[in-house]
Design a protein around this motif. Structure first.
Motif, PDB file in Angstrom:
ATOM      1  N   THR A   3      98.182 -11.109 -90.196  1.00 52.87           N
ATOM      2  CA  THR A   3      97.777 -10.248 -91.452  1.00 52.87           C
ATOM      3  C   THR A   3      97.458 -11.003 -92.494  1.00 52.87           C
ATOM      4  OG1 THR A   3      99.560  -8.559 -90.582  1.00 52.87           O
ATOM      5  CG2 THR A   3      98.841  -8.440 -93.054  1.00 52.87           C
ATOM      6  N   PHE A  74     101.467   0.975 -96.019  1.00 53.54           N
ATOM      7  CA  PHE A  74     101.960   0.181 -94.799  1.00 53.54           C
ATOM      8  C   PHE A  74     103.351   0.428 -94.837  1.00 53.54           C
ATOM      9  CE2 PHE A  74      98.187  -2.144 -95.872  1.00 53.54           C
ATOM     10  CZ  PHE A  74      97.424  -2.104 -94.726  1.00 53.54           C
ATOM     11  N   THR A 109     109.129   1.563 -92.486  1.00 54.92           N
ATOM     12  CA  THR A 109     107.846   1.115 -91.985  1.00 54.92           C
ATOM     13  C   THR A 109     107.706   1.932 -90.811  1.00 54.92           C
ATOM     14  OG1 THR A 109     108.297  -1.234 -92.558  1.00 54.92           O
ATOM     15  CG2 THR A 109     106.445  -0.661 -90.939  1.00 54.92           C
ATOM     16  N   ASN A 113     103.078   0.586 -88.034  1.00 52.16           N
ATOM     17  CA  ASN A 113     102.863  -0.739 -88.736  1.00 52.16           C
ATOM     18  C   ASN A 113     103.993  -1.675 -88.447  1.00 52.16           C
ATOM     19  OD1 ASN A 113     100.874   0.448 -90.013  1.00 52.16           O
ATOM     20  ND2 ASN A 113     101.788   1.609 -91.773  1.00 52.16           N
ATOM     21  N   LYS A 116     104.435  -6.502 -87.828  1.00 50.45           N
ATOM     22  CA  LYS A 116     103.229  -6.797 -88.329  1.00 50.45           C
ATOM     23  C   LYS A 116     103.468  -7.641 -89.497  1.00 50.45           C
ATOM     24  CE  LYS A 116     100.248  -3.402 -86.438  1.00 50.45           C
ATOM     25  NZ  LYS A 116      99.246  -2.029 -86.532  1.00 50.45           N
ATOM     26  N   TYR A 118     104.715  -6.236 -92.399  1.00 51.97           N
ATOM     27  CA  TYR A 118     104.341  -5.504 -93.622  1.00 51.97           C
ATOM     28  C   TYR A 118     105.797  -5.663 -94.486  1.00 51.97           C
ATOM     29  CZ  TYR A 118      99.986  -4.279 -92.222  1.00 51.97           C
ATOM     30  OH  TYR A 118      98.804  -4.439 -91.592  1.00 51.97           O
TER      31      TYR A 118
END
Length: 387
Positions: A3, A74, A109, A113, A116, A118
């Motif tokens: 990412t 996200f 989340t 998503n 990852k 986020y």
């Protein structure tokens, strides 16, 4: 695929984005409610004093290019601004400033998503929006080279000395959400202890106990009790000889866990019983003794009365616990629980049948933005009221 965090930033959600956040919250924590009921409860909860006048904010992590408009963000979370009281030594290190505190909740989340990075990045960015970096000489600078430009700090933010959350994913994840690239300097678990009693079946008459009158607290009554308690907490924290902080139960904070039980909690027709108090002399703060509570009627376990705030001596505690038992019986609940029972009361609680252990969820954790060694800072009155 790695990412690229430099393309992401943190934004305050608009009404449409808040709607998506609530939908995602329902999917995760609906607990038997319909979507319509959940939305109604959320609206009522955030209409309470703890969340009004700009104290409640929903944040989203999104692409820089469309963060103000996208509904496909996200991840998201919520913050609640709170008054925090500090020991005298900590307060002096603030150079005349009166810092704020924050509670963080509803970190969500969506499944597509996850895994990852986020949520971790969102929480790392959140430090820079909440904290007052001038309170510590060692506060890390924002890593522009790796993360791009820092998010804009909205008006009213950037003034915190501490933020807290209650983790349902163990202690490692939020600790790893450090300030900048700091390893392990995120939110540290502190005092995740609970004591639980099975509610006795016997009936107990308490109103004429040898320790003085015990009276039930209604919604209206508890506000005055929390105001008195807040004055005592401020005095006790200021007089502490070691670095510490505490939140205060008044101004809607202790009401909030009760509000989260909307659709399940007692009503006036059921007695409007939200606590019990004993005050030896009217108007004398030093003799204040009380317990307030909220209810969890057992959607994911035994029906439980959670004592949100307790102030009692070793002599007063058994009487107030009996009052909680009596109220729990009236509402058909199976057990009574309290978080972080005061050390002087632990042995008494055990003799009265309580079992004390570390909680498996709702792990109380804090991030410290002030000076000094975080490991030496104590979170006092770390009870359910500030959940």
């Amino acid at each position: 695929m790695t990412t690229d965090f430099s393309k992401l930033s943190l934004f305050i959600a608009d009404n449409e984005q808040i709607g998506v956040h609530i939908q995602r919250a329902f999917e995760q924590w609906g607990r038997g409610l319909s979507l319509e009921e959940f939305v109604k409860r959320d609206k009522a909860f955030h209409g309470l004093q703890h969340a009004t006048d700009g104290k409640h904010t929903v944040w989203i992590l999104a692409l820089r290019e469309n963060g103000h408009s996208t509904l496909d963000f996200f991840c998201s979370c919520e913050t609640y601004q709170r008054e925090v009281t500090l020991s005298e030594g900590v307060l002096q290190s603030c150079n005349g400033k009166v810092p704020l505190g924050y509670g963080i909740a509803s970190v969500i989340t969506p499944p597509k998503n996850r895994s990852k990075g986020y949520a971790k990045h969102m929480m790392r960015l959140l430090h820079y929006l909440l904290a007052d970096p001038t309170l510590s000489q060692t506060f890390p600078s924002f890593p522009i080279d790796q993360w791009g430009a820092p998010p804009a700090i909205p008006e009213g933010f950037g003034k915190a000395i501490v933020s807290v959350l209650h983790s349902d994913v163990g202690e490692k994840f939020y600790r790893a959400c450090g300030i900048g690239f700091g390893a392990g300097d995120g939110w540290t678990v502190r005092g995740p202890i609970g004591t639980i009693w099975k509610v006795p079946k016997r009936q107990v008459i308490l109103m004429n106990s040898e320790l003085g009158n015990i009276r039930w607290l209604t919604k209206e009554d508890q506000e005055g009790v929390w105001d008195e308690d807040a004055l005592l907490i401020q005095k006790e924290i200021r007089e502490a000889t070691t670095p510490c902080f505490s939140f205060l139960p008044n101004n809607g904070v202790a009401e909030s866990p009760q509000g989260w039980g909307l659709f399940y909690s007692p009503t006036e027709s059921e007695g409007d019983i939200w606590g019990a108090a004993r005050i030896e002399e009217e108007g004398s703060h030093s003799n204040l003794a009380f317990a307030t509570w909220c209810l969890d009627p057992g959607r994911e376990g035994p029906g439980t009365m959670l004592i949100t705030r307790l102030r009692a001596t070793s002599e007063q505690f058994p009487i107030l616990l009996d009052a909680a038992f009596e109220a729990a019986r009236r509402f058909g609940l199976e057990q009574v629980e309290i978080w972080n029972l005061e050390r002087s009361l632990v042995d008494i609680g055990r003799k009265l049948g309580g079992e004390t252990s570390e909680r498996e969820d709702c792990l109380s954790s804090f991030a410290w933005y002030g000076s000094g060694n975080k490991e030496e800072v104590e979170w006092r009155y770390n009870e359910k009221f500030c959940w």
